[in-house]
Scaffold this active site. Structure first.
Site, PDB file in Angstrom:
ATOM      1  N   TYR A 177       0.821  -1.208   0.000  1.00  0.00           N
ATOM      2  CA  TYR A 177       0.000   0.000   0.000  1.00  0.00           C
ATOM      3  C   TYR A 177       0.863   1.270   0.000  1.00  0.00           C
ATOM      4  O   TYR A 177       0.714   2.136  -0.875  1.00  0.00           O
ATOM      5  CB  TYR A 177      -0.965  -0.057   1.186  1.00  0.00           C
ATOM      6  CG  TYR A 177      -1.934   1.092   1.307  1.00  0.00           C
ATOM      7  CD1 TYR A 177      -2.267   1.892   0.216  1.00  0.00           C
ATOM      8  CD2 TYR A 177      -2.535   1.377   2.528  1.00  0.00           C
ATOM      9  CE1 TYR A 177      -3.151   2.944   0.337  1.00  0.00           C
ATOM     10  CE2 TYR A 177      -3.431   2.429   2.662  1.00  0.00           C
ATOM     11  CZ  TYR A 177      -3.731   3.209   1.565  1.00  0.00           C
ATOM     12  OH  TYR A 177      -4.611   4.247   1.695  1.00  0.00           O
ATOM     13  N   GLU A 184       2.357   6.339  -7.112  1.00  0.00           N
ATOM     14  CA  GLU A 184       1.296   7.165  -7.696  1.00  0.00           C
ATOM     15  C   GLU A 184       1.584   8.652  -7.506  1.00  0.00           C
ATOM     16  O   GLU A 184       1.474   9.451  -8.447  1.00  0.00           O
ATOM     17  CB  GLU A 184      -0.044   6.794  -7.065  1.00  0.00           C
ATOM     18  CG  GLU A 184      -0.518   5.394  -7.424  1.00  0.00           C
ATOM     19  CD  GLU A 184      -1.565   4.871  -6.454  1.00  0.00           C
ATOM     20  OE1 GLU A 184      -2.218   5.700  -5.791  1.00  0.00           O
ATOM     21  OE2 GLU A 184      -1.736   3.640  -6.362  1.00  0.00           O
TER      22      GLU A 184
END
Length: 255
Positions: A177, A184
């Site tokens: 995660y 990103e």
């Protein structure tokens, strides 16, 4: 937002309410009525295909790395299957809308569209970022996550979920995660100067609609939105992991 959105599936006790493509309550605390036989067969096929698709992406990354001897610009070796299978996840919104998967249409739409946005509106649209290492960072995180997730849903639908897959689903996110979120954010950040220079997707005044839109500012707002969402969701997922895996251990003791 893509990793944050996708991770909400794990944050709910059963990986998205049985949701985005699965069925049943993974925590084992209560039984939920699953889809009918035809819907179950379709969902099994869908999840098997998606598992295979992300495995193709994983193999493509490994083969390209072995051939090049470098991890730089590996995105180009898996660009087409990545776009195809990530866009194929749009079907999961339909699954919720027609009721064969008991998840929120709104939440699922957010989960899926955030990744589709990153693939098409950022990585595809800003060619200059495609060679960035940050792209590889989120692609690897997504690939491992999706192989585990779709395998989890497949075995759950078949009522035969190996503990290893359940453990991986509720454990590997601890690393994947933050890794995905970092990739990103860095990718969006790398795209900003090119978006600003080209005025990409921006609408300026005057125009007949009397409407303006600054895509550059929009991307900055998306990056800022990670600040409140990431910590809250991450620690909630840790809490859910303890609850779900501890329940599994207790269940094993009584078998």
């Amino acid at each position: 937002m893509a990793a944050a959105a996708a991770a909400t599936a794990a944050a709910k006790g059963n990986g998205g309410g049985g949701g985005r493509a699965g069925a049943g309550d993974a925590s084992g605390t209560r039984k939920k009525k699953g889809p009918g036989p035809l819907a179950t067969a379709y969902l099994v096929i869908y999840n098997v295909v998606m598992t295979a698709g992300w495995l193709v992406i994983a193999v493509g990354l490994v083969r390209a790395y072995l051939a090049k001897g470098s991890y730089h610009s590996l995105y180009y070796s898996i660009e087409k299957p990545l776009k195809f299978f990530q866009t194929g996840a749009l079907l999961e919104i339909l699954h919720c809308a027609i009721g064969i998967v008991p998840s929120s249409v709104v939440l699922t739409s957010f989960q899926v569209m955030s990744r589709v946005f990153l693939i098409w509106a950022v990585t595809h649209s800003v060619k200059e970022v495609q060679s960035e290492d940050s792209v590889l960072l989120f692609v690897i995180a997504w690939t491992i996550t999706e192989i585990i997730r779709y395998s989890f849903y497949t075995f759950s639908l078949l009522n035969h979920l190996p503990y290893l897959i359940k453990w991986a689903r509720y454990t590997l996110f601890i690393v994947l995660y933050p890794m995905g979120v970092s990739g990103e954010l860095l990718t969006i950040y790398a795209a900003l100067p090119f978006v600003r220079q080209a005025g990409l997707y921006s609408i300026s005044l005057p125009n007949k609609y009397n409407f303006s839109f600054d895509y550059y500012a929009f991307l900055i707002l998306i990056m800022i939105s990670y600040i409140p969402i990431f910590p809250q969701l991450y620690f909630h997922m840790i809490h859910q992991r303890r609850k779900i895996l501890s329940h599994t251990e207790e269940h094993k003791k009584f078998e």
